[in-house]
Design a protein around this motif. Structure first.
Motif, PDB file in Angstrom:
ATOM      1  N   LYS C  80       0.865  -1.184   0.000  1.00 46.36           N
ATOM      2  CA  LYS C  80       0.000   0.000   0.000  1.00 46.36           C
ATOM      3  C   LYS C  80       0.895   1.226   0.000  1.00 46.36           C
ATOM      4  O   LYS C  80       1.606   1.485   0.972  1.00 46.36           O
ATOM      5  CB  LYS C  80      -0.922   0.037   1.205  1.00 46.36           C
ATOM      6  CG  LYS C  80      -1.842   1.260   1.153  1.00 46.36           C
ATOM      7  CD  LYS C  80      -3.093   1.070   1.960  1.00 46.36           C
ATOM      8  CE  LYS C  80      -4.239   1.863   1.371  1.00 46.36           C
ATOM      9  NZ  LYS C  80      -5.530   1.419   1.915  1.00 46.36           N
ATOM     10  N   VAL C  81       0.862   1.944  -1.112  1.00 44.78           N
ATOM     11  CA  VAL C  81       1.704   3.128  -1.221  1.00 44.78           C
ATOM     12  C   VAL C  81       0.841   4.335  -1.535  1.00 44.78           C
ATOM     13  O   VAL C  81      -0.278   4.222  -2.025  1.00 44.78           O
ATOM     14  CB  VAL C  81       2.775   2.995  -2.329  1.00 44.78           C
ATOM     15  CG1 VAL C  81       3.750   1.872  -2.018  1.00 44.78           C
ATOM     16  CG2 VAL C  81       2.128   2.828  -3.685  1.00 44.78           C
ATOM     17  N   SER C  82       1.410   5.478  -1.226  1.00 42.65           N
ATOM     18  CA  SER C  82       0.751   6.720  -1.580  1.00 42.65           C
ATOM     19  C   SER C  82       1.748   7.639  -2.254  1.00 42.65           C
ATOM     20  O   SER C  82       2.935   7.637  -1.935  1.00 42.65           O
ATOM     21  CB  SER C  82       0.195   7.397  -0.340  1.00 42.65           C
ATOM     22  OG  SER C  82      -0.470   8.588  -0.723  1.00 42.65           O
ATOM     23  N   LEU C  83       1.247   8.403  -3.210  1.00 47.09           N
ATOM     24  CA  LEU C  83       2.045   9.447  -3.832  1.00 47.09           C
ATOM     25  C   LEU C  83       1.819  10.717  -3.024  1.00 47.09           C
ATOM     26  O   LEU C  83       0.678  11.182  -2.883  1.00 47.09           O
ATOM     27  CB  LEU C  83       1.602   9.658  -5.289  1.00 47.09           C
ATOM     28  CG  LEU C  83       2.490  10.575  -6.120  1.00 47.09           C
ATOM     29  CD1 LEU C  83       3.723   9.810  -6.598  1.00 47.09           C
ATOM     30  CD2 LEU C  83       1.725  11.109  -7.324  1.00 47.09           C
ATOM     31  N   PHE C  84       2.916  11.236  -2.492  1.00 49.26           N
ATOM     32  CA  PHE C  84       2.830  12.451  -1.688  1.00 49.26           C
ATOM     33  C   PHE C  84       3.204  13.664  -2.526  1.00 49.26           C
ATOM     34  O   PHE C  84       4.095  13.602  -3.374  1.00 49.26           O
ATOM     35  CB  PHE C  84       3.791  12.385  -0.499  1.00 49.26           C
ATOM     36  CG  PHE C  84       3.218  11.680   0.693  1.00 49.26           C
ATOM     37  CD1 PHE C  84       2.991  10.316   0.669  1.00 49.26           C
ATOM     38  CD2 PHE C  84       2.897  12.384   1.848  1.00 49.26           C
ATOM     39  CE1 PHE C  84       2.459   9.658   1.780  1.00 49.26           C
ATOM     40  CE2 PHE C  84       2.369  11.734   2.957  1.00 49.26           C
ATOM     41  CZ  PHE C  84       2.148  10.375   2.917  1.00 49.26           C
ATOM     42  N   LEU C 121       7.019   8.754  -3.231  1.00 46.00           N
ATOM     43  CA  LEU C 121       6.196   7.592  -2.890  1.00 46.00           C
ATOM     44  C   LEU C 121       6.508   7.169  -1.458  1.00 46.00           C
ATOM     45  O   LEU C 121       7.660   7.223  -1.019  1.00 46.00           O
ATOM     46  CB  LEU C 121       6.487   6.422  -3.827  1.00 46.00           C
ATOM     47  CG  LEU C 121       5.880   6.474  -5.216  1.00 46.00           C
ATOM     48  CD1 LEU C 121       6.279   5.222  -6.010  1.00 46.00           C
ATOM     49  CD2 LEU C 121       4.356   6.569  -5.162  1.00 46.00           C
ATOM     50  N   GLN C 122       5.487   6.678  -0.769  1.00 45.68           N
ATOM     51  CA  GLN C 122       5.663   6.296   0.622  1.00 45.68           C
ATOM     52  C   GLN C 122       4.729   5.132   0.960  1.00 45.68           C
ATOM     53  O   GLN C 122       3.576   5.116   0.519  1.00 45.68           O
ATOM     54  CB  GLN C 122       5.340   7.521   1.490  1.00 45.68           C
ATOM     55  CG  GLN C 122       5.704   7.388   2.944  1.00 45.68           C
ATOM     56  CD  GLN C 122       5.692   8.743   3.655  1.00 45.68           C
ATOM     57  OE1 GLN C 122       6.313   9.712   3.207  1.00 45.68           O
ATOM     58  NE2 GLN C 122       4.988   8.825   4.767  1.00 45.68           N
ATOM     59  N   VAL C 123       5.225   4.156   1.731  1.00 45.86           N
ATOM     60  CA  VAL C 123       4.353   3.092   2.209  1.00 45.86           C
ATOM     61  C   VAL C 123       3.352   3.728   3.161  1.00 45.86           C
ATOM     62  O   VAL C 123       3.725   4.515   4.039  1.00 45.86           O
ATOM     63  CB  VAL C 123       5.173   1.993   2.927  1.00 45.86           C
ATOM     64  CG1 VAL C 123       4.246   0.985   3.597  1.00 45.86           C
ATOM     65  CG2 VAL C 123       6.094   1.305   1.924  1.00 45.86           C
ATOM     66  N   HIS C 129       2.560  -3.042   5.095  1.00 42.61           N
ATOM     67  CA  HIS C 129       2.203  -2.959   3.679  1.00 42.61           C
ATOM     68  C   HIS C 129       3.372  -2.556   2.800  1.00 42.61           C
ATOM     69  O   HIS C 129       3.204  -1.823   1.832  1.00 42.61           O
ATOM     70  CB  HIS C 129       1.042  -1.972   3.485  1.00 42.61           C
ATOM     71  CG  HIS C 129      -0.245  -2.455   4.056  1.00 42.61           C
ATOM     72  ND1 HIS C 129      -1.145  -1.626   4.685  1.00 42.61           N
ATOM     73  CD2 HIS C 129      -0.794  -3.693   4.091  1.00 42.61           C
ATOM     74  CE1 HIS C 129      -2.188  -2.334   5.083  1.00 42.61           C
ATOM     75  NE2 HIS C 129      -2.001  -3.584   4.737  1.00 42.61           N
ATOM     76  N   ASN C 130       4.554  -3.035   3.173  1.00 42.97           N
ATOM     77  CA  ASN C 130       5.735  -2.625   2.417  1.00 42.97           C
ATOM     78  C   ASN C 130       6.309  -3.754   1.559  1.00 42.97           C
ATOM     79  O   ASN C 130       7.521  -3.893   1.422  1.00 42.97           O
ATOM     80  CB  ASN C 130       6.798  -2.053   3.356  1.00 42.97           C
ATOM     81  CG  ASN C 130       7.296  -3.091   4.342  1.00 42.97           C
ATOM     82  OD1 ASN C 130       6.599  -4.077   4.591  1.00 42.97           O
ATOM     83  ND2 ASN C 130       8.478  -2.885   4.883  1.00 42.97           N
ATOM     84  N   GLY C 131       5.420  -4.538   0.940  1.00 41.52           N
ATOM     85  CA  GLY C 131       5.853  -5.668   0.121  1.00 41.52           C
ATOM     86  C   GLY C 131       6.363  -5.305  -1.267  1.00 41.52           C
ATOM     87  O   GLY C 131       6.261  -6.122  -2.186  1.00 41.52           O
ATOM     88  N   LEU C 132       6.871  -4.125  -1.443  1.00 45.16           N
ATOM     89  CA  LEU C 132       7.496  -3.780  -2.738  1.00 45.16           C
ATOM     90  C   LEU C 132       8.761  -4.599  -2.870  1.00 45.16           C
ATOM     91  O   LEU C 132       9.591  -4.619  -1.944  1.00 45.16           O
ATOM     92  CB  LEU C 132       7.921  -2.301  -2.784  1.00 45.16           C
ATOM     93  CG  LEU C 132       6.871  -1.234  -2.832  1.00 45.16           C
ATOM     94  CD1 LEU C 132       6.227  -1.033  -1.485  1.00 45.16           C
ATOM     95  CD2 LEU C 132       7.498   0.070  -3.312  1.00 45.16           C
TER      96      LEU C 132
END
Ligand SMILES: [Ca+2]
Ligand SMILES: [Ca+2]
Ligand SMILES: [Ca+2]
Lengths: 154, 154, 154
Positions: C80-84, C121-123, C129-132
């Protein structure tokens, strides 16, 4: 006598965007053969013909920065593809397939190209990762376009 | 008498990107109704208002080559969408949903448009494929922009 | 007297993309720390160095409209990431991982930026939720480029 009237105004200059290069192509026959360039023959756009539908390779005509993007339907088998630039795999995308769980795998990247350099997609590793799928109502698409041309080289 | 002075120098050529057209919009209410344009009302960018938030359709104002891209959150049901251009489905994206396995489905393509032509996303086939999801912390986004305008038409 | 000669042809238009800003970077070390900017250190393109590989943030040098895109390999854990943009999460992408079913999650959006504004980008949410994922033959990539600069501001 008096001087004549001034001459007519000159012609307008050349418009910007002189250098254009773009393609958007889809998979039409499947499954693709592994370890050779994937051939996309459904043409969404290829006006400059810089994408060669017989070889599956995009050829850089104008040195500059290009954006490449692909979206692949994952069905029946796993998908592992690589974006090649000049015989070297520079980016890898892997998506596993599970029964009754069609997926979408995608990739995009900016690459600087010199004139003559080629870019293409290829199934990577062993031949079992070629589950790219397409039919009349399912697409797998590969696109690219010139974003910034190297102005100083013209 | 003497000839007049030379005429004035012509105007500079058209500058780069004089013609701008871009939108980026997100799903805000769900699930979308099937077989009609999906309405995206969360606005990331729509300065030129070429995307109509009441109809869900992007309308081409400047003939040229456009890039379209979408990323959809797949939740609760399968997703099957098509990108329409002028009442015809030109590209299809399908992703199946499995319990506790939210997915992302994406598509992108370059399309040449004439002025007045419209482009939109629509749930395709039977109405059971409208599992596009969005809430406060999950997005489904549709974007497009003019890449190269048809200079000769101006 | 006679009219003068016609004036000279105008100068060419401003070249396309006089203002350039673009980056394309990949994940090299994993897993990324949650709730801080994700650091991408594999460089596909960063000629202007507007992406800071030490902070993980892209900094706007030219006000204008930017396109951002990312494709993430989902492996071992959910993503789960978000663009900040300027300390605010503006777009969210969520993809769940299931055993033996590696997935790809992607997002893209157009954002208008003022000079000095940063994007990264940030978890998002809890740290689970950091399965990148990325390794030698799997990529997770973050890209962005200036599409239209705010001409009037120059
Ligand atoms: Ca799926
Ligand atoms: Ca998933
Ligand atoms: Ca998968």
């Amino acid at each position: 006598g008096f001087p004549g009237l001034p001459g007519k105004k000159g012609e307008p200059g050349e418009p910007a965007f002189r250098y254009r290069s773009a393609f958007s192509v889809g998979l039409a026959s499947r499954p693709p053969a592994p370890n050779v360039p994937i051939i996309f023959t459904k043409i969404f756009y290829n006006e400059q013909n810089h994408y060669d539908v017989t070889t599956g390779k995009f050829r850089c005509n104008f040195p500059g920065l290009y954006y490449f993007s692909y979206q692949l339907t994952v069905y029946l088998k796993d998908v592992k593809v690589s974006l090649f630039k000049k015989d070297k795999a520079v980016m890898f995308t892997f998506d596993q397939f599970k029964e009754q769980n069609v997926d979408q795998a995608s990739g995009s990247v900016l690459l600087h190209l010199q004139a003559g350099e080629e870019v293409w997609l290829q199934v990577y590793g062993d031949g079992e990762h070629n589950g790219l799928y397409a039919d009349n109502v399912n697409d797998s698409v590969f696109s690219g376009f010139l974003l910034y041309h190297d102005a100083d080289q013209f």
